[in-house]
Scaffold this motif. Structure first.
Motif: not given
Length: 274
Positions: A227-254
């Motif tokens: 889970t990316l939590t800090e500004p500028l934190e990131g990732y990279a994928v070489h497209d043909h070698r992997v698949s990727h996904y990001v889960a839906p977002v809901r409001a937090g407890t604040g």
């Protein structure tokens, strides 16, 4: 009888990140500290980028998804270190739009072409965004040195998932493991811009044959999750070698609304048409 092979947990230990991971594994995770050092801790530039993301317009092609976005593209000449933004098209609603072509592996928009509000010129000309793009190019060229001798197509996406309360859910597209076209020369980079009062947004990297599946599908072969939590934190994928996904977002407890904004950079060889 052989013991059945166990799938790795979604929250597996994070890879160290770097060109070696991208070259050897087809994906890499980049800690925020590394990007901050590379970009000379441009706090003012990051604040400007966050300001643009805070006011992104709703996705005109997906009403009701709580997704907001802008998109522009450019051509980069590595041997001259020259980044040239491709002009958008005048639009009566959004001012200027840029045509975005969905990858063939997006199950919701196969080979679809849609116009999206473009990234503001002030941000394109700002110091931080071009430096981020050049850093991404450098990582890709270290894996594929031949890309340093070819014009590169650069797609720049700003995407915000935002919710007003806990009854809402913001979903990225496609909502499954996927690839961004499957080309051997395609790389996708993601950099977190901001994350405030949200739950979810978990990233998963899996094998290419898992594309089209949900990460919890028994047939999916997951490499790792984070889970990316800090500004500028990131990732990279070489497209043909992997698949990727990001889960839906809901409001937090604040109290109040929640949002998660990311910069997505797609890199691919500029293919001659003649």
């Amino acid at each position: 009888m052989a013991e059945p092979q166990r799938r790795p947990p979604l929250e597996a230990p994070r890879p160290a990140g770097g060109a070696d991971d991208l070259r050897e594994r087809g994906f890499a995770h980049y800690e925020a500290e590394r990007l901050a050092a590379v970009l000379a801790s441009d706090a003012a530039g990051l604040a400007r980028l966050q300001e643009v993301c805070a006011s992104l317009p709703p996705d005109p092609h997906a009403p009701g998804t709580h997704r907001f976005r802008r998109y522009s593209h450019a051509v980069y000449l590595p041997w001259r270190d020259e980044l040239s933004w491709i002009p958008g098209t005048p639009d009566p609603v959004h001012g200027t739009v840029t045509e975005f072509s969905h990858g063939a592996d997006d199950p919701r928009h196969r080979r679809g072409r849609r116009a999206l509000p473009e990234v503001p010129a002030a941000l394109r000309d700002d110091a931080l965004l071009p430096r981020l793009l050049r850093w991404d190019v450098e990582q890709a060229v270290r894996v594929r040195p031949d890309l340093g001798r070819r014009p590169l197509w650069v797609g720049v996406h700003l995407i915000k998932l935002a919710v007003e309360d806990r009854d809402q859910v913001a979903v990225s597209t496609p909502d499954c493991l996927h690839q961004d076209g499957g080309s051997t020369g395609t790389f996708t980079f993601a950099h977190l811009i901001s994350r405030t009062n949200v739950s979810g947004g978990h990233n998963v990297i899996a094998t290419p044959d898992s594309a089209g599946l949900r990460p919890d599908d028994p047939a999916a072969h997951v490499h790792t999750g984070f889970t990316l939590t800090e500004p500028l934190e990131g990732y990279a994928v070489h497209d043909h070698r992997v698949s990727h996904y990001v889960a839906p977002v809901r409001a937090g407890t604040g109290p109040g609304p929640g949002e998660r904004s990311v910069l997505i950079v797609g890199l691919a060889p500029y293919v001659p048409q003649l």
